[in-house]
Structure formats: structure tokens, C-alpha cells
Design a protein around this motif. Structure first.
Motif, PDB file in Angstrom:
ATOM      1  N   HIS A 113       0.891  -1.087  -0.550  1.00 43.79           N
ATOM      2  CA  HIS A 113       0.201  -0.087  -0.418  1.00 43.79           C
ATOM      3  C   HIS A 113       0.786   1.464  -0.384  1.00 43.79           C
ATOM      4  N   LEU A 114       0.404   2.336  -1.046  1.00 43.00           N
ATOM      5  CA  LEU A 114       1.193   3.481  -0.718  1.00 43.00           C
ATOM      6  C   LEU A 114       0.397   4.650  -1.441  1.00 43.00           C
ATOM      7  N   ASP A 115       1.112   5.706  -0.275  1.00 44.63           N
ATOM      8  CA  ASP A 115       0.213   6.552  -0.575  1.00 44.63           C
ATOM      9  C   ASP A 115       1.452   8.355  -0.794  1.00 44.63           C
ATOM     10  N   ALA A 116       1.567   8.436  -1.796  1.00 44.19           N
ATOM     11  CA  ALA A 116       2.229   9.956  -1.800  1.00 44.19           C
ATOM     12  C   ALA A 116       1.445  11.036  -2.123  1.00 44.19           C
ATOM     13  N   ALA A 117       2.645  12.465  -1.671  1.00 44.92           N
ATOM     14  CA  ALA A 117       1.895  13.504  -2.295  1.00 44.92           C
ATOM     15  C   ALA A 117       2.756  14.787  -1.923  1.00 44.92           C
ATOM     16  N   GLY A 118       2.563  15.555  -2.969  1.00 42.86           N
ATOM     17  CA  GLY A 118       3.630  16.182  -3.025  1.00 42.86           C
ATOM     18  C   GLY A 118       3.429  17.583  -3.699  1.00 42.86           C
ATOM     19  N   HIS A 119       3.976  18.897  -3.725  1.00 40.26           N
ATOM     20  CA  HIS A 119       3.366  20.294  -4.491  1.00 40.26           C
ATOM     21  C   HIS A 119       4.155  20.485  -4.700  1.00 40.26           C
ATOM     22  N   VAL A 120       4.996  21.603  -6.132  1.00 44.41           N
ATOM     23  CA  VAL A 120       6.103  22.424  -6.791  1.00 44.41           C
ATOM     24  C   VAL A 120       5.440  23.575  -7.388  1.00 44.41           C
ATOM     25  N   GLN A 121       5.924  24.134  -7.148  1.00 44.07           N
ATOM     26  CA  GLN A 121       5.743  26.173  -7.691  1.00 44.07           C
ATOM     27  C   GLN A 121       6.298  26.122  -8.800  1.00 44.07           C
ATOM     28  N   LEU A 122       5.689  26.462  -9.429  1.00 43.52           N
ATOM     29  CA  LEU A 122       6.317  26.336 -11.267  1.00 43.52           C
ATOM     30  C   LEU A 122       6.601  27.377 -11.440  1.00 43.52           C
ATOM     31  N   SER A 123       7.905  27.703 -10.714  1.00 44.82           N
ATOM     32  CA  SER A 123       7.421  29.477 -10.746  1.00 44.82           C
ATOM     33  C   SER A 123       9.506  29.339 -10.387  1.00 44.82           C
ATOM     34  N   GLY A 124      10.235  30.673 -10.503  1.00 44.85           N
ATOM     35  CA  GLY A 124      11.590  30.519  -9.222  1.00 44.85           C
ATOM     36  C   GLY A 124      12.523  29.243  -9.955  1.00 44.85           C
ATOM     37  N   ASN A 125      12.505  28.632  -8.815  1.00 43.24           N
ATOM     38  CA  ASN A 125      13.942  27.539  -8.151  1.00 43.24           C
ATOM     39  C   ASN A 125      12.802  26.523  -8.058  1.00 43.24           C
ATOM     40  N   PRO A 127      10.784  25.095  -6.370  1.00 38.67           N
ATOM     41  CA  PRO A 127      10.511  24.854  -4.705  1.00 38.67           C
ATOM     42  C   PRO A 127       9.518  23.611  -4.486  1.00 38.67           C
ATOM     43  N   ALA A 128      10.161  22.621  -3.802  1.00 46.13           N
ATOM     44  CA  ALA A 128       9.050  21.873  -4.138  1.00 46.13           C
ATOM     45  C   ALA A 128       9.125  20.536  -2.910  1.00 46.13           C
ATOM     46  N   GLN A 129       8.062  20.329  -2.468  1.00 45.94           N
ATOM     47  CA  GLN A 129       7.710  19.085  -1.250  1.00 45.94           C
ATOM     48  C   GLN A 129       7.549  18.469  -1.785  1.00 45.94           C
ATOM     49  N   ALA A 130       7.613  16.848  -0.697  1.00 47.31           N
ATOM     50  CA  ALA A 130       7.233  15.610  -1.863  1.00 47.31           C
ATOM     51  C   ALA A 130       7.109  14.392  -0.471  1.00 47.31           C
ATOM     52  N   GLN A 131       6.142  13.825   0.114  1.00 48.14           N
ATOM     53  CA  GLN A 131       5.972  12.737   0.693  1.00 48.14           C
ATOM     54  C   GLN A 131       5.501  11.423   0.426  1.00 48.14           C
ATOM     55  N   LEU A 132       5.966   9.779   0.836  1.00 46.72           N
ATOM     56  CA  LEU A 132       5.663   8.713   0.396  1.00 46.72           C
ATOM     57  C   LEU A 132       6.009   8.021   1.235  1.00 46.72           C
ATOM     58  N   THR A 133       4.791   6.582   1.570  1.00 47.74           N
ATOM     59  CA  THR A 133       4.480   6.400   2.642  1.00 47.74           C
ATOM     60  C   THR A 133       4.088   5.043   2.401  1.00 47.74           C
ATOM     61  N   PHE A 134       4.406   3.837   3.277  1.00 47.41           N
ATOM     62  CA  PHE A 134       4.432   2.853   2.010  1.00 47.41           C
ATOM     63  C   PHE A 134       4.095   1.765   3.361  1.00 47.41           C
ATOM     64  N   ALA A 135       3.814   0.618   2.888  1.00 41.76           N
ATOM     65  CA  ALA A 135       3.546   0.143   4.164  1.00 41.76           C
ATOM     66  C   ALA A 135       3.716  -2.031   3.587  1.00 41.76           C
ATOM     67  N   GLY A 136       3.964  -3.178   3.950  1.00 42.44           N
ATOM     68  CA  GLY A 136       4.245  -4.525   3.370  1.00 42.44           C
ATOM     69  C   GLY A 136       4.791  -4.582   2.581  1.00 42.44           C
ATOM     70  N   PHE A 137       6.029  -3.466   1.559  1.00 48.59           N
ATOM     71  CA  PHE A 137       7.072  -4.007   0.905  1.00 48.59           C
ATOM     72  C   PHE A 137       7.370  -4.945  -0.114  1.00 48.59           C
TER      73      PHE A 137
END
Length: 204
Positions: A113-125, A127-137
Motif C-alpha cells: 500500500h502506497l500513499d504519495a503527496a507533493g507540490h511544486v511551485q512552477l516559478s523561480g527555482n 521549490p517542491a515538497q513530497a512524501q511517500l509512505t508505504f506498508a508491507g513492501f
């Protein structure tokens, strides 16, 4: 300018939509939905090494202007296969407004089971943030896809991976991985972690 009742057929599926454009204000508006699209029939996804299969449904809607668009979309893939191995299913949603692109996803792939979320500002450099969680890999199905690996292994791993930083300056990206206590068997040898494991990436 307005077009309604747009109908498309490709890759075994179909899509319908509508679109409009206002010459005076520059405003655009559009909607496209598709279903029963067969991934194995999409030319851009065909590879001799890792062929993809599965059924795709999606929608995309847009408004705003060409210089400042607002958009949202979602897709659902069922019966996903890679190299003819069953992978599972996944769902993803995206939203764009004020040049901020956000993506969320949940999936059941390779019995994980995987859950992922993230965002990125489409300007400047970018900047982005993201997270992935997983269970039972479990690594075993992945090794079956890579049939030439020659390694027999199973595992059960839960964890989380996070990253942040400017995408235009990869050396400034920061990442952290947190794995809970796990077990694995590699070529018949059992491995147990004594506790949680942590790893970090700084300064590239």
C-alpha cells in the motif's frame, strides 16, 4: 470560439470533451474525460524491455487564461502490469492554481500500500515538497519483473520517504527515509533489523 461534443477513440478506449476560448479576455475552458484506454495499445508506452498493460480512466478540466491557468485532473489505472507481471491498481489526482502544482496518489502495487503527496511551485527555482509512505513492501514481485536478477528474496517493510528543495538546484535537495523494524529473506538467509532505520540526504 467553442467546440462541444468532441469525441475521440484510441488505444481501445474513448474520450469526450468540450472546449472554449474567448478572444477578448483570453479565457479558456475545457473538459476531457476518457475510459477503457488500454495502456498496452499506447505507442509511447511500448517498450521491448518493460511493456505496460492495464486499463486507464481519466478526466482533465481547465479554466483561467493561458498565462494563468487553473486545472484539475484525475486518473485511475486498473489491472496494471509491467513486463506481464501483475502490479495492482493506482489512483492519482492533480491540481494547478496560482502556478502551484499539487499531486496526490494512492496505490496497491505488488501487495504494497502506497500513499504519495507533493507540490511544486512552477516559478523561480521550482521549490517542491513530497512524501511517500508505504506498508508491507515485498521485494519478491519486483525481482520477478527483473527476471535476470538471479536473486531470491522476500521482505516486509514499512516506512516513509520525504524530500524538499528546489528542483532547479538538485544539490540543495534534502531527503529523509525512515524505515520501521523489518524482516527479509535473501537466498534463504533471514535478516531482521534491530530497530527502525533512518537515512538522510543533504547537500546533494
Amino acid at each position: 470560439l467553442e467546440a462541444t461534443g468532441i469525441q475521440l477513440a484510441a488505444a481501445g478506449g474513448s474520450a469526450v470533451g468540450q472546449a472554449s476560448y474567448d478572444y477578448e479576455t483570453g479565457a479558456v475552458r475545457g473538459l476531457l474525460t476518457g475510459q477503457h484506454v488500454m495502456l498496452e495499445q499506447i505507442a509511447a508506452l511500448k517498450t521491448s524491455r518493460l511493456p505496460l498493460g492495464g486499463t486507464l480512466a481519466f478526466y482533465v478540466q481547465a479554466s483561467g487564461t493561458m498565462s494563468d491557468p487553473i486545472a484539475a485532473g484525475a486518473m485511475q489505472v486498473e489491472n496494471l502490469t509491467i513486463n506481464h507481471q501483475e502490479m495492482g491498481r493506482l489512483h492519482a489526482e492533480t491540481h494547478l492554481q496560482d502556478r502551484m502544482l499539487s499531486v496526490t496518489s494512492r496505490a496497491e502495487l505488488l501487495d504494497t500500500h502506497l500513499d504519495a503527496a507533493g507540490h511544486v511551485q512552477l516559478s523561480g527555482n521550482y521549490p517542491a515538497q513530497a512524501q511517500l509512505t508505504f506498508a508491507g513492501f515485498n521485494v519478491e514481485p519486483l525481482l520477478r519483473i527483473m527476471a535476470s536478477s538471479g536473486v531470491n528474496a522476500t521482505s516486509s517493510i514499512d516506512g516513509k520517504i520525504t524530500m524538499s528543495g528546489p528542483l532547479k538546484q538538485l544539490s540543495a535537495i534534502q531527503a529523509d527515509a525512515d524505515l520501521k523494524a523489518f524482516t527479509a529473506t535473501i537466498d534463504g538467509r533471514q535478516i531482521h533489523s534491530a530497530g527502525p532505520l533512518e537515512a538522510s540526504l543533504r547537500d546533494g
